[in-house]
Design an enzyme around this catalytic site. Structure first.
Site, short mmCIF file in Angstrom:
data_model
loop_
_atom_site.label_atom_id
_atom_site.label_comp_id
_atom_site.label_asym_id
_atom_site.label_seq_id
_atom_site.Cartn_x
_atom_site.Cartn_y
_atom_site.Cartn_z
N LYS A 42 -13.67 -4.66 5.47
CA LYS A 42 -12.66 -3.70 5.93
C LYS A 42 -13.39 -2.46 6.46
O LYS A 42 -14.42 -2.05 5.89
CB LYS A 42 -11.79 -3.35 4.72
N SER A 93 -3.27 -2.87 -1.79
CA SER A 93 -3.80 -3.22 -0.47
C SER A 93 -4.67 -4.46 -0.37
O SER A 93 -5.02 -4.85 0.74
CB SER A 93 -4.57 -2.04 0.11
N SER A 140 -2.96 -2.30 3.01
CA SER A 140 -3.69 -1.82 4.16
C SER A 140 -4.83 -2.72 4.61
O SER A 140 -5.33 -2.56 5.72
CB SER A 140 -4.24 -0.42 3.88
#
Ligand code: GLN
Length: 494
Positions: free
Chosen positions: A75, A174, A150
């Site tokens: 990420k 997330s 997210s």
């Protein structure tokens, strides 16, 4: 796509060439990412260099590591030396990380091939990846829908079959929520199991890094590699973590409670249907399951307000460092030499609306005269939530329920209404507030209704420090259920 476990085994034995494995992953990325936009930077050169390194290690006859030749994506809020690190924000556009995060170091040391960094909601604030300043990621099951967030880029990269594993970070849901919406496994370790060094901070008392994987076994393998004490992160606990890979994957005799609070009326009925089938699967494996009548987690319904107060308070402080001087670009909209005016212009122009909303909320909650009523009060309720979970773990080994109240929703469906987006965290925020290890495993596709044909996730949560047991239960569940369904973009390539 093969699992990380089998790729590593075949690279180690010489059956697979790490450079070929890497080229295949690059080709999948180049083709499939046009549809899903999971990546902010594919960083292909780095992947090739790392694959060369593994090949060289093998040629020398040295041990290439437990993740030899496995393509893994991070990420874009985790530092990789020399690579861009945007956190999905314009305020970090073009910024390059000056060092490797702890997790990147660990992965590289075990022979992983880092392939690109994935899209996310700006500063990990969101549940749909629509808050990225670089455009939304699409769900590989239905590209009109969100992948969750997210860590939506990481989830979509795995669900599209580009890489077998990606890392995400979780503050309130997330990792697990996008894993559920994309039909893959997502694991949030106990707070402090994995170092946060090199992770762009959001809520420092909540943030944890963990794996998203197509197979539970791979989530365990990557957890084993990244978990451990780090003197540079004082919140990581000392001592070794028991291996999640070698822990016996067995549900026999496991006491699994299903708190009625997890079956909230906000949960979609078809999601509940898939989860009750999953509970039966747990029983088939020998688990003793029991619905715990409402009242065992009386403070849980405060989780959303408490989570948003704590997370935003910490974020308002953590994000103070982004002033346009220390990191990233400065806004040119104000032609002034006044420093304060430049700070204000940069933060107003380059932070997105959700980030600004949270900084405002957190600053208010921490301000003199209000901190006792809001911030400190929420810390007290947070403690109650933890105590209630701890009491339940006296009687149960694990707690089960749906991961997300609903399946993958349409792009744009919730983005105009912050509160409806915050509801996505209804079932994940409690374990984050309590710092507990929790996994989401795919448990089938909704059979009817709004989310027909879309994946549903089963959540299994354990006591702090029992990460290995939670992951062993996930492995056992997958072994009984069989290989999870694959998205249309993934298809059934080997
Ligand atoms: N959806 C939650 C939020 O918007 C959780 C985010 C996260 O875990 N990083 O804050």
């Amino acid at each position: 796509m093969l699992s990380a476990t089998s790729i590593a085994a075949r690279v180690r034995s010489g059956e697979f060439d790490p450079q070929d494995v890497t080229e295949e992953a690059i080709a999948r990325l180049q083709e499939r990412d046009l549809e899903v936009h999971a990546y902010l930077d594919p960083d292909i050169e780095r992947a090739r260099q790392l694959a060369d390194r593994v090949a060289e290690t093998l040629r020398r006859g040295d041990d290439p590591g437990r993740l030899a030749g496995v393509p893994i994506s991070l990420k874009d809020n985790m530092a990789v030396h020399g690579a861009t690190l945007t956190a999905g924000s314009k305020i970090l556009e073009g910024y390059r990380a000056p060092y490797d995060s702890f997790v990147a170091q660990r992965l590289i040391a075990e022979g992983a091939v880092l392939l690109g960094r994935t899209n996310l909601d700006e500063f990990a604030m969101g549940a749909s990846t629509e808050n990225s300043a670089y455009g939304p990621t699409r769900n590989p099951w239905d590209t009109d829908r969100v992948p969750g967030g997210s860590s939506g880029g990481s989830a979509a990269a795995v669900a599209a079959g580009i890489v077998p594993v990606a890392l995400g970070s979780e503050t309130g849901g997330s990792i697990r929520q996008p894993a559920a919406l994309c039909g893959i496994t997502g694991f949030k370790p106990t707070f402090g199991s994995v170092s946060r060094r090199g992770l762009v901070a959001f809520g420092s008392s909540l943030d944890v890094i963990g794996p998203l994987a197509a197979h539970a076994q791979d989530a365990a393998l990557v957890y084993d590699v990244i978990a451990g004490h780090d003197p540079a992160d004082a919140t990581t606990w000392t001592g070794t973590r028991p291996s999640a890979t070698t822990e016996k994957a067995d549900l026999e005799g496991l006491r699994i409670g299903i708190p009625e609070e997890f079956l909230d009326e906000a949960v979609d009925s078809r999601v509940l249907e898939s989860v009750s089938t999953a509970i039966k699967t747990l029983e088939e494996g020998g688990a003793i399951t029991k619905v715990i009548p409402k009242g065992a987690l009386p403070s849980m319904h405060h989780s959303i307000p408490v989570y948003y107060l704590v997370a935003c308070s910490e974020a308002s402080s953590n994000l103070a460092r982004f002033d346009g001087m220390h990191f990233g670009p400065t806004s040119e909209s104000k032609d002034t030499l006044d420093l304060l005016a430049r700070y204000c212009a940069t933060r107003a122009d380059l932070f997105g609306p959700e980030v600004r909303r949270r900084i405002a909320l957190g600053t208010f909650a921490l301000s003199a005269g209000y901190a006792d009523a809001w911030y400190k009060k929420s810390l007290s309720v947070r403690r109650l939530i933890l105590n209630e979970f701890t009491a339940l773990f006296g009687d149960y080994d694990l707690l089960a329920g749906p991961t997300s109240p609903f399946g993958a929703f349409k792009i744009g469906e919730r983005s105009q209404d912050a509160y409806s987006m915050y509801l996505c965290d209804l079932l994940t925020a409690p374990a984050c507030l309590a710092g507990l290890p929790s996994v989401s495993v795919p448990c089938g596709l909704a059979r009817k209704g709004t989310y027909k044909g879309l994946p549903v996730g089963l959540s299994l949560t354990g006591p702090a420090g029992q990460d290995h047991r939670v992951l062993a239960a996930a492995r056992a569940f997958e072994a009984i259920r069989g290989t999870p369904e694959r998205s249309p973009i993934h298809g059934d390539d080997a």
